[in-house]
Each structure stands twice: as C-alpha cells, then as structure tokens.
Design a protein around this motif. Structure first.
Motif, short mmCIF file in Angstrom:
data_model
loop_
_atom_site.label_atom_id
_atom_site.label_comp_id
_atom_site.label_asym_id
_atom_site.label_seq_id
_atom_site.Cartn_x
_atom_site.Cartn_y
_atom_site.Cartn_z
N SER A 31 20.81 18.24 36.45
CA SER A 31 21.73 19.11 35.65
C SER A 31 22.75 18.20 34.70
O SER A 31 22.61 17.08 34.75
CB SER A 31 22.57 19.68 36.48
N ASN A 32 23.50 18.78 33.91
CA ASN A 32 24.71 18.47 32.95
C ASN A 32 23.83 17.54 32.01
O ASN A 32 24.36 16.34 31.40
CB ASN A 32 25.60 17.32 33.89
N ARG A 87 19.31 8.94 39.32
CA ARG A 87 20.77 8.43 39.69
C ARG A 87 21.24 7.22 39.04
O ARG A 87 22.46 7.28 38.42
CB ARG A 87 21.13 8.53 41.05
N THR A 92 22.36 13.40 36.94
CA THR A 92 23.03 14.11 37.77
C THR A 92 21.73 14.78 38.47
O THR A 92 21.04 15.60 37.97
CB THR A 92 23.95 15.01 37.29
N THR A 93 21.40 14.61 39.61
CA THR A 93 20.42 15.31 40.35
C THR A 93 21.17 16.32 41.34
O THR A 93 21.75 15.95 42.13
CB THR A 93 19.66 14.39 41.35
N GLU A 94 21.19 17.74 40.85
CA GLU A 94 21.68 18.73 41.42
C GLU A 94 20.82 18.97 42.75
O GLU A 94 21.60 19.34 43.77
CB GLU A 94 21.48 19.99 40.49
#
Length: 142
Positions: A31-32, A87, A92-94
């Motif tokens: 995400s992001n 990472r 970002t790993t949601e």
C-alpha cells in the motif's frame, strides 16, 4: 460442514477433487504507492522472488491513471522472503498470507441475482462454523 452444504442443495465432493481450479500462492498487499512507484516495485518484487505484481486501482485512481496499492504474488515457500525484501526496499506491506487464487478466470462461475441471497447465506454459515478457517470459491458475484 456437510450438513450446511447438503441443506443448501449443494454436494460434497472428495478432497482435492477441485484443486485444479485454484493455485496456492503467497499473497502480499503493498500500500501507500505513488504513481512513480510501479517500476521500482516491479523491479524489487522480481529481485526478491515474486512471480507477479498487479496494480490495484479504485475509481479515483483509474481516472487519474495512478495506483495506491498492488497485489504481489509469489511461491508460498518464498512469502516471508518476499515480504522482507519489499520492506527492505522501502515498500509498505499492508497484509500478507498464504492464499488460494483462481487459476483460470474462465473457470469462474457467475452467480445470478436470484441465487445470490442463498449463496451468501451458505458462505456466512460456513464462515461462522468454528471448524472452518477460510472459504475459497470460484463465484463471480453480481
């Protein structure tokens, strides 16, 4: 599980009878993301062992031609290495998990609107069963 399926007009098949419909994968949601992250995400994901990257777009992102999230898939045995690599690459790993995905979209079954309520009821009953940890299906909901 058998009573839920039988009472709903379904049929229990032998274990592994429909395995060909699904592929076991490592599944990571990144995400992001900004619009400039797609190429670097692909490069990083492939370098750490991912098999595929699928950019996710909502309506707003589609209109702007951007993406704020991506689905990264990998061999299940590489899941943790891929998550750590992403990472370390600044992504970002949601969420991440082992998952079964439909192998071939042509094997999807379209649920008609008049059958939707019964289908959702069966899914709800299965998900409420304490012996069931995850439910996978090949249905396309209207």
């Amino acid at each position: 599980i058998r009573p839920v399926v039988s009472k709903s007009g379904g049929e229990m098949l032998p274990t592994s009878n429909l395995d060909y419909l699904f592929q076991h994968v490592g599944f990571v949601v990144v995400s992001n993301l900004s619009k400039d992250d797609e190429d670097s995400l692909w490069e990083c994901a492939i370098d750490v062992g991912a098999v595929d990257v699928e950019m996710q777009m909502g309506e707003e992102e589609e209109q702007q031609g951007t993406s704020s999230a991506a689905i990264v898939t990998c061999d299940p045995s590489d899941l943790w290495n891929v998550v750590q690599g992403l990472r370390d690459g600044g992504f970002t790993t949601e969420e991440f998990e082992h998952r079964y995905i439909l192998s071939d979209p042509d094997n999807a079954m379209v649920i008609e609107k008049n059958d939707l309520e019964q289908f959702e009821m069966v899914l709800e009953k299965l998900e409420d069963d304490l012996d069931v940890t995850q439910v996978y299906h090949n249905a396309v909901l209207p």
